[in-house]
Design an enzyme around this catalytic site. Structure first.
Site: not given
Ligand code: CMC
Length: 376
Positions: A220, A259, A313
């Site tokens: 987050h 996201h 971010d």
């Molecule tokens: N880098 C590489 N791969 C990613 C990333 C990333 N940052 N984000 C998602 N993926 C891939 C993930 O590996 C998965 O791939 P596969 O289907 O092949 O296994 C797919 O995308 C879906 O990921 P998910 O974890 O199921 O997606 P989610 O909706 O649960 O997660 C998230 C959203 C924000 C937690 C995630 O994108 C992430 O971990 N991003 C990095 C941390 C980040 O930048 N967070 C800030 C979010 S925006 C500001 C806020 O809300 O605070």
């Protein structure tokens, strides 16, 4: 077979008039107004009023709001004493969580759930948190505290209390835009936390304290610090592509990308990208921007087809660094602004409240005999 929606994906758990997100088209509006228009033409104080009231103020309302907010910039001797007792080595988000909670201790009526009273408390928390964060940073650097200046805007006052000098108009505007962009974002994890706590008819201090804790996580608000750590790890721009490729091969996450809601470019990132480039060029940080850009280019080629783009971010890291903020203050900056959104949602929750209490699918065994501890 469990019917649980992992991560509550797709679940609608509240109604709000504060922010609207269209993740497919990359749209974010506060009370119907496009985020870019607000970032360009409004200011954080107006946006805070909007969060706490669901609409923009007229002139007399705005003047009264400014007087309330600025009149509450000062923190009490009791709060200063607590701040001095916090170890200089403490992480700022842990300090912040503790200090928001502590603000309740000097409120003679902290548990009120009367909406106008809660709104007034929220304004006071919003006003005092920048004083707390700047004060903590100065104390840990062995410097004297700088009293807030009620003639300054929220943005200028914070930078003044932190640095001891008034920011340039460009820095003030840039920081103000960052505050606007971070103020609210639907039912994100920390806002949901604030609403859940409020739904028990607990107090606004508890709601915001809990939300600060939720925001700290690297998935987050903690991601902006993760982005800066990554940028520091990459020594020069020519290494950025290989860095990303190695991370992706190892199935690591690239902080600042992806996201739950946006499957296209986060509109906050669009705005911040331009801001980051300008500020980086103006402040001798062009290298940092170049590294960010190279990371984005590689991510675009490798994973944009999966709907993974920069989020708020990613470019806020370069922006905050160029403003001169230390890495471990990045997530507190997110909190400074999001307090407005958290409080707005808490007020919405109170208005027609019903306890938030979902269910869990039990997936363990049944009818097991109890075995005495000696026999286990
Ligand atoms: N880098 C590489 N791969 C990613 C990333 C990333 N940052 N984000 C998602 N993926 C891939 C993930 O590996 C998965 O791939 P596969 O289907 O092949 O296994 C797919 O995308 C879906 O990921 P998910 O974890 O199921 O997606 P989610 O909706 O649960 O997660 C998230 C959203 C924000 C937690 C995630 O994108 C992430 O971990 N991003 C990095 C941390 C980040 O930048 N967070 C800030 C979010 S925006 C500001 C806020 O809300 O605070």
């Amino acid at each position: 077979m469990s019917t649980a929606a992992k991560g509550l994906e797709g679940i609608v758990a509240a109604e709000t008039v504060l922010s609207f997100i269209d993740g497919e088209r990359g749209i974010l509006e506060y009370a119907g107004i496009a985020i870019n228009d607000l970032a360009k033409d409004s200011n954080f104080e107006e946006v805070s009023f909007l969060m706490l009231n669901g609409r923009l103020p007229n002139k007399p309302e705005f003047d009264a709001f400014l007087a309330d907010l600025r009149g509450a910039y000062t923190i009490s001797d009791h709060t200063i004493g607590l701040l001095r007792s916090i170890p200089a080595t403490a992480q700022p988000m842990h300090m912040l969580r503790t200090m928001v909670s502590a603000l309740a201790l000097e409120d003679p009526n902290p548990n009120s759930i009367d909406i106008p009273e809660v709104r007034a408390k929220a304004i006071r928390i919003l006003a005092k948190v920048p004083t707390i964060v700047a004060g903590f940073d100065r104390l840990r650097r062995g410097l004297d505290l700088i009293a807030p200046d009620q003639n300054l805007t929220f943005a200028a006052n914070f930078l003044y209390m932190l640095n001891g000098e008034k920011p340039t108009a460009t820095m003030e505007r840039a920081f103000d835009a960052c505050m606007i962009l971070h103020a609210d974002h639907g039912l994100n994890a920390s806002t949901f936390t604030a609403r859940v706590i409020t739904s028990t008819l607990s107090d606004i201090y508890s709601a915001i304290t809990g939300a600060v804790g939720a925001l700290r996580g690297p998935l987050h608000g903690g991601a902006n610090e993760g982005v800066m750590v990554m940028l520091n790890e990459i020594e020069n721009v020519s290494e950025a592509e290989q860095f990303v490729m190695n991370k992706l091969a190892a199935k690591d996450r690239i902080m600042g990308f992806g996201h739950r809601v946006y499957k296209s470019y986060d509109p906050r990132a669009t705005y911040l990208k331009t801001l980051a480039e300008q500020l980086a060029n103006d402040t001798g940080n062009a290298d940092l921007y170049a590294k960010s850009h190279a990371i984005e280019k590689t991510m675009d080629r490798e994973v944009a087809s999966k709907g993974i783009y920069p989020n708020v971010d990613f470019y806020s890291a370069t922006t905050y660094h160029s403003i001169g903020l230390k890495l471990d203050l990045f997530t507190p900056m997110f909190a400074l602004s999001r307090i407005a959104g958290w409080a707005g949602h808490a007020l919405e929750q109170l208005d027609g409240n019903r306890l938030i209490r979902p269910k869990a699918d039990y997936v363990g065994p049944h009818e097991k005999p109890y075995v005495a501890i000696e026999q286990r």
